[in-house]
Design a protein around this motif. Structure first.
Motif, PDB file in Angstrom:
ATOM      1  N   ARG A 513      55.345   4.098  -0.427  1.00  0.00           N
ATOM      2  CA  ARG A 513      54.877   5.331  -0.326  1.00  0.00           C
ATOM      3  C   ARG A 513      53.983   5.692   0.907  1.00  0.00           C
ATOM      4  NH1 ARG A 513      52.058   6.569  -5.849  1.00  0.00           N
ATOM      5  NH2 ARG A 513      50.490   4.902  -5.029  1.00  0.00           N
ATOM      6  N   TYR A 514      54.396   6.704   1.743  1.00  0.00           N
ATOM      7  CA  TYR A 514      53.500   7.041   2.852  1.00  0.00           C
ATOM      8  C   TYR A 514      52.109   7.486   2.483  1.00  0.00           C
ATOM      9  CZ  TYR A 514      51.288   9.946   6.575  1.00  0.00           C
ATOM     10  OH  TYR A 514      50.518  10.307   7.698  1.00  0.00           O
ATOM     11  N   GLU A 515      51.064   6.882   3.250  1.00  0.00           N
ATOM     12  CA  GLU A 515      49.684   7.265   2.757  1.00  0.00           C
ATOM     13  C   GLU A 515      48.771   8.055   3.791  1.00  0.00           C
ATOM     14  OE1 GLU A 515      47.449   3.903   1.003  1.00  0.00           O
ATOM     15  OE2 GLU A 515      48.826   4.147  -1.130  1.00  0.00           O
ATOM     16  N   SER A 516      48.803   7.399   5.029  1.00  0.00           N
ATOM     17  CA  SER A 516      47.799   8.048   6.036  1.00  0.00           C
ATOM     18  C   SER A 516      48.316   7.525   7.282  1.00  0.00           C
ATOM     19  CB  SER A 516      46.456   7.378   5.787  1.00  0.00           C
ATOM     20  OG  SER A 516      46.551   6.255   6.045  1.00  0.00           O
ATOM     21  N   PHE A 517      47.998   8.522   8.378  1.00  0.00           N
ATOM     22  CA  PHE A 517      48.306   8.412   9.689  1.00  0.00           C
ATOM     23  C   PHE A 517      46.806   8.767  10.302  1.00  0.00           C
ATOM     24  CE2 PHE A 517      50.640  10.256  13.765  1.00  0.00           C
ATOM     25  CZ  PHE A 517      50.108   9.069  14.355  1.00  0.00           C
ATOM     26  N   ALA A 518      46.243   7.977  11.045  1.00  0.00           N
ATOM     27  CA  ALA A 518      44.890   8.036  11.446  1.00  0.00           C
ATOM     28  C   ALA A 518      44.899   7.753  13.173  1.00  0.00           C
ATOM     29  CB  ALA A 518      43.687   7.107  10.826  1.00  0.00           C
ATOM     30  N   VAL A 519      44.028   8.343  13.780  1.00  0.00           N
ATOM     31  CA  VAL A 519      43.926   8.348  15.174  1.00  0.00           C
ATOM     32  C   VAL A 519      42.716   8.028  15.575  1.00  0.00           C
ATOM     33  CG1 VAL A 519      44.507   9.389  17.393  1.00  0.00           C
ATOM     34  CG2 VAL A 519      46.169   9.760  15.627  1.00  0.00           C
ATOM     35  N   ARG A 520      42.399   6.972  16.774  1.00  0.00           N
ATOM     36  CA  ARG A 520      40.978   6.920  17.104  1.00  0.00           C
ATOM     37  C   ARG A 520      41.138   6.594  18.664  1.00  0.00           C
ATOM     38  NH1 ARG A 520      37.691   2.009  14.459  1.00  0.00           N
ATOM     39  NH2 ARG A 520      37.589   3.686  12.786  1.00  0.00           N
ATOM     40  N   PRO A 521      40.721   7.666  19.481  1.00  0.00           N
ATOM     41  CA  PRO A 521      40.375   7.505  21.007  1.00  0.00           C
ATOM     42  C   PRO A 521      39.240   6.838  21.234  1.00  0.00           C
ATOM     43  CG  PRO A 521      40.853   9.829  20.164  1.00  0.00           C
ATOM     44  CD  PRO A 521      40.621   9.105  18.917  1.00  0.00           C
ATOM     45  N   ILE A 522      39.101   6.082  21.968  1.00  0.00           N
ATOM     46  CA  ILE A 522      37.998   5.451  22.698  1.00  0.00           C
ATOM     47  C   ILE A 522      38.184   5.439  24.163  1.00  0.00           C
ATOM     48  CG2 ILE A 522      36.540   3.363  22.875  1.00  0.00           C
ATOM     49  CD1 ILE A 522      37.635   2.615  19.906  1.00  0.00           C
ATOM     50  N   ASN A 523      36.808   5.849  24.789  1.00  0.00           N
ATOM     51  CA  ASN A 523      36.842   5.515  26.206  1.00  0.00           C
ATOM     52  C   ASN A 523      35.303   5.234  26.544  1.00  0.00           C
ATOM     53  OD1 ASN A 523      38.626   8.392  25.939  1.00  0.00           O
ATOM     54  ND2 ASN A 523      39.246   6.971  27.271  1.00  0.00           N
TER      55      ASN A 523
END
Length: 1009
Positions: A513-523
């Motif tokens: 089961r698909y649960e999540s898609f998270a994104v974290r940009p860091i500079n």
């Protein structure tokens, strides 16, 4: 373990045999430092010619019989190579000419004296071996020259010739230095530790000026003062000096060491063009990639202007896998309380690494007393990473254990089957880049005997995510993961899991089961602007028994900064008209994944990142899922995770050099005092949950700036007792300082990313998951620096023809040691419906709570038999003690991170004519580590289990063949025995990680013109 012991015995036997064979050649050394000028002592002619070759960088050809019995006078000054050789041979029967390639040939004037030497070396008669410099041993001996003539206790790695450091990045070259061990990432050297102190305690400079530091953005862990040495190619570096006992004029000395990376000086060499081209083969990925470097140097006929430059390119496609897990006490019906496996994760990483680097150096000497130098460095290291994991939930599903299948040995549940498991299929993707740039400018002016040297430098280090960290999670329903079978019997001895698999078809996306898609940009961007002024003068003050020979004083000003920006988004959604299909979880994982660490495993598929990146957007913020941090307006949590730091350093020093004697033993040395004042300004944000009058929890955001300063006096003293021409003894004492990591100073709190995503998606329901990680790491802008009183002693015996035996003892008494202390705090978490959820989280905060002591012995041995067989070997033995004064617990002993009781390196080599080969076995004993990227120790209190990296040895090999005088073919192999690294928690029975990274090979050509 049995095979390791066997390797250890073989290695020990090898070094003993080589030592016994070559110790008869030991006597006094007569070599000299490689400097801007040629400077050698009176000595046998063959030795003098070899030293002129090293110091000038030019080949000199001669036969041993031609110079046998001849002596050379002392020589000091600035000479071209031919003039220097003519000065050495004046009054002898020797003559010097050049061959067609420009190499100098020393031969008798009269052929009858020693036999005819032909016009070209290839015409040499049988039995007369031509001596040609610039082999592996040449670099080893040049390093001994640097050590012998240094102002304090130090070691070095020096290139045998252009592009011939014995490694392909700077960290790997340093692992052969006594007291130095390296931290590897996927088998490649990244950081160094010296005398048991980790990367944070090593000050790294570029031609004597501070470098800027890259942030660790790969896994959102924090670093701060560790320079990523893997970004620098060894092919463009002339030498690396590790100073272990400082002098007062040394910029940026650290408690562990100061590592200075040095370029070639164009006025010290004849003009040249050098090129290296090789193919790199990676066994795990079965890929071949091009690598190479090109460098050149030119100086004018008057030797008043010179320029040197070079570029290097490398590419690697690597694969390494880790099996990670933990063990815990569980009460199991029918079995009682046993030590049982927790959740275990097969953890695969595939990386595409690409590095391009360039250096430039300019020297202009318009007058004998005036010189201008400019040195530049640029490096860009890109690393595209695919991380694919399975999680087999064992502890959380232990109630479904089929007791008929359970195997308990010595109170440990080591095998069994869970009827109805739960499986997580997880993946991360990112494309990170580390960019380093530095420019140094120096003026050297001699006015009436006063040497005045103003220096300036600008350094910048950028760490960016060209593709931000992207995380996708799938899971089966509870109990819908099939029958999970595990068998950990023999894992400690075999470093392999017998069985870890489920009856569920993990190549069928419909089972997850698909649960999540998270994104974290860091500079993140660091900058360092430094100015230094050095003033010195040779003097002759005092009497016959004690004289001052030199005075020096000066100062430093540095302005540093870091801007770290992080954003977290779980607001991904499909583009209109797009649907997620089974293909999104249909990417096949390589068939050889975990083939060495899990005997019986199963095929599986994972996230197709191309589909996710094309199908998803950030709802209402960004068209796609590849933003930079600056593209997104910060939320309260983003502000809490971001920070800015400014650091201002003002320093001044004074130093005097002296010459004296103890009985008939000459003594030289220096004493000095350095004053350093540091001021910091840390900008951050605190975020707190606040209960409103309506009973609704809201978030309170408070900007915060913290200013602090501290000042330290750092005395130092070094003395060198020259017992004979070849034997010397050194003593040193100093007080040194290491500033807290920049990340430790931050005003921010970083929580577990999976926890943040789970609470955002599920709210309070996420807290019912027993596997949820409720921990966080905070900073402390009021930290004081580490300081240490250091005592050092060094015995150095240099042999007459080649090599040396050295032994050193060291003791460090460190105050204000920084370690993590723990407290529970209520933190505010955002939920998808717009509410705020307060959650109690265990927060680790760095604090000055400890005192540490490190002591040890270092040994180095290098020698070579006349027929070309030689060895260079180092060994370090260290002990440590750390005492933490923890709030509410009093003083407790703790393990000190990164300290191995023993480490050693053995490199036998053989050189014969155009052929040379060397092998290196590098071993490091077990040491305390941690699960993240923090650089402080974890206290071994009752609720924290120490994590250890087990003892590890690796074999590397290299060989070359000189096709022509200026062209050679070479091959190098890394991790020849395909060693794997093992980690454990508490005891070796509790194996927590098996790390496999495979072999790699390089084969190519070098040429110099």
């Amino acid at each position: 373990m049995t095979s390791f012991k066997r390797q250890l015995r073989r290695s020990a036997a090898l070094v003993l045999v080589l030592t016994a064979c070559s110790v008869s050649a030991a006597a006094e050394a007569q070599n000299s430092a490689r400097r801007a000028r040629i400077d050698i002592a009176a000595q046998p002619m063959d030795r003098a010619l070899e030293q002129v070759a090293r110091q000038s960088g030019n080949d000199i050809l001669f036969t041993p019989t031609a110079v046998a019995g001849l002596s050379a006078p002392a020589l000091s000054g600035e000479f071209d190579t031919e003039t220097a050789v003519r000065r050495l041979i004046v009054g002898t029967s020797l003559n010097v000419t050049r061959d067609a390639a420009g190499a100098l040939i020393v031969r008798p004037r009269s052929a009858a004296a020693v036999g005819t030497l032909p016009a070209a070396p290839e015409d040499a008669p049988a039995g007369d071996d031509i001596v040609v410099t610039a082999k592996f041993s040449n670099g080893v001996e040049r390093a001994l020259d640097v050590k012998r003539n240094a102002d304090s206790i130090s070691d070095s790695i020096v290139a045998a010739d252009i592009g011939k450091l014995p490694a392909f990045n700077v960290a790997e070259a340093l692992q052969r230095v006594p007291g130095v061990t390296i931290v590897r990432e996927a088998g490649e050297g990244q950081f160094i530790s010296v005398r048991g102190l980790g990367p944070n305690f090593q000050a790294v400079t570029f031609d004597g000026m501070p470098l800027a530091y890259n942030e660790n953005i790969r896994n959102s862990g924090q670093s701060g003062r560790q320079f990523r040495l893997q970004v620098l190619p060894a092919t463009l570096i002339d030498s690396i000096v590790v100073t272990k006992s400082p002098t007062a004029d040394l910029v940026e000395n650290g408690i562990g060491s100061t590592v200075d990376i040095r370029l070639i000086k164009p006025l010290n060499r004849d003009s040249f063009v050098a090129a290296t081209a090789f193919a790199g083969y990676e066994e795990r990925t079965d890929t071949v990639n091009p690598n190479g470097s090109l460098s050149a140097s030119w100086r004018n006929a008057d030797k008043t202007f010179g320029i040197v430059g070079g570029v290097s390119y490398s590419k690697r496609e690597v694969q390494f896998d880790r099996v990670r897990g933990y063990w815990q006490d569980l009460a199991i019906p029918g079995l009682g309380t046993v030590k049982a496996p927790g959740d275990f994760q097969p953890y695969l990483e595939q990386e595409n690494r690409e590095r391009i680097s360039g250096v430039i150096g300019v020297q202009w000497r318009p007058a004998p007393n005036l010189e201008f130098d400019i040195d530049g460095l640029y490096s860009r290291f890109n690393n595209e990473t695919y991380e694919r994991r399975l999680t087999y939930y064992i502890a959380g599903q232990i109630a479904r254990l089929d007791r008929a299948t359970a195997v308990v040995e010595d109170g440990r549940l080591v095998a069994g089957t869970i009827r109805g498991a739960r499986i997580r299929n997880y993946s991360e993707y990112l494309d990170q880049s580390h960019e380093n740039m530095q420019l140094n400018g120096t003026v050297r002016l001699d006015l009436g005997g006063w040497r005045i040297e103003p220096r300036v430098s600008y350094a910048r280090a950028r760490s960016d995510l060209d593709t931000p960290i992207q995380r996708v999670q799938y899971r089966t329903a509870d109990g819908a993961g099939g029958d999970l079978t595990f068998d950990f019997r023999g894992i400690r001895d075999d470093a392999r899991i017998k069985v870890l698999q489920t009856s569920l078809d993990l190549t069928d996306p419909s089972k997850m089961r698909y649960e999540s898609f998270a994104v974290r940009p860091i500079n993140s961007e660091d900058q360092d602007k430094t100015g230094v002024l050095n003033i010195s003068r040779d003097v002759d003050l005092g009497g016959d028994g004690f004289r001052f020979t030199r005075v020096a004083f000066g100062g430093q000003y540095s302005d540093r900064s870091r801007d770290y920006q992080r954003r977290d988004r779980s607001t991904t959604q499909l583009r209109p008209g797009t649907t997620q299909t089974g293909a999104f979880l249909g990417f096949p994982v390589p068939a050889n994944a975990f083939d060495q660490s899990i005997a019986h495993f199963q095929r599986w598929t994972n996230v197709d990142w191309g589909l996710f990146n094309s199908a998803y957007v950030l709802n209402g913020e960004f068209d796609g899922v590849n933003p930079r941090a600056s593209d997104l307006a910060p939320t309260a949590a983003d502000l809490q995770n971001s920070y800015r730091i400014g650091e201002e350093i003002v320093a001044g020093y004074g130093r005097v050099d002296f010459a004296s004697s103890v009985s008939t033993i000459p003594v030289t040395g220096n004493v000095g005092l350095r004053y350093v004042r540091t001021s910091t300004a840390v900008d951050g944000t605190t975020v707190s949950p606040v209960l409103g009058a309506n009973g609704r929890v809201t978030t309170e955001v408070t900007p915060l700036t913290t200013r602090a300063h501290y000042a330290e006096w750092l005395p130092s003293a070094n003395a060198n007792f020259k017992i004979t021409d070849g034997v010397q003894f050194r003593l040193a004492a100093a007080r040194t300082m290491t500033r807290p990591s920049l990340s430790e100073l931050r005003n921010s709190i970083n929580t577990n990313s999976v926890t943040v995503t789970s609470i955002f998606n599920e709210g309070a329901a996420a807290l019912r998951d027993p596997s949820i990680n409720l921990t966080a790491a905070a900073g402390n802008p009021n930290l004081r620096p580490y300081t240490s009183w250091n005592l050092d002693a060094s015995f150095e015996w240099y042999f007459p023809r080649f090599g040396a035996f050295t032994a050193a003892a060291f003791y460090k008494n460190i105050s204000d040691y920084i370690a993590s202390d723990f407290e529970t705090r209520s933190l505010a978490f955002a939920v998808r419906d717009g509410t705020t959820l307060p959650v109690d989280v265990l927060v680790a905060t760095p604090t000055n709570v400890g005192d540490a002591k490190i002591s040890g012995l270092e040994f180095g041995y290098t020698n070579k038999l006349p027929f070309g067989l030689g060895v260079t070997a180092t060994a370090t033995f260290a002990t440590s003690k750390l005492e933490l004064n923890l709030a509410g617990r009093g003083v407790q002993n703790a393990g000190m991170q990164g300290v191995s009781d023993i480490s050693y390196s053995i490199t036998p080599f053989f050189e014969s004519g155009p052929f040379e080969i060397n092998a290196s076995y590098t071993y490091r004993g077990k040491y305390l580590t941690d699960a993240g990227a923090t650089v402080t120790s974890l206290p071994t209190i009752e609720d924290v289990v120490g994590n250890y990296q087990d003892a590890f040895g690796i074999v590397d090999m290299g060989a070359s063949y000189q096709i022509r005088q200026n062209v050679e073919a070479f091959v190098q192999a890394t991790n020849v025995l395909n060693a794997r690294q093992i980690s454990y928690a508490g005891t070796r029975d509790d194996v927590s990680e098996i790390h496999t990274f495979g072999r790699s090979f390089n084969f190519g050509l070098r040429a110099k013109f």
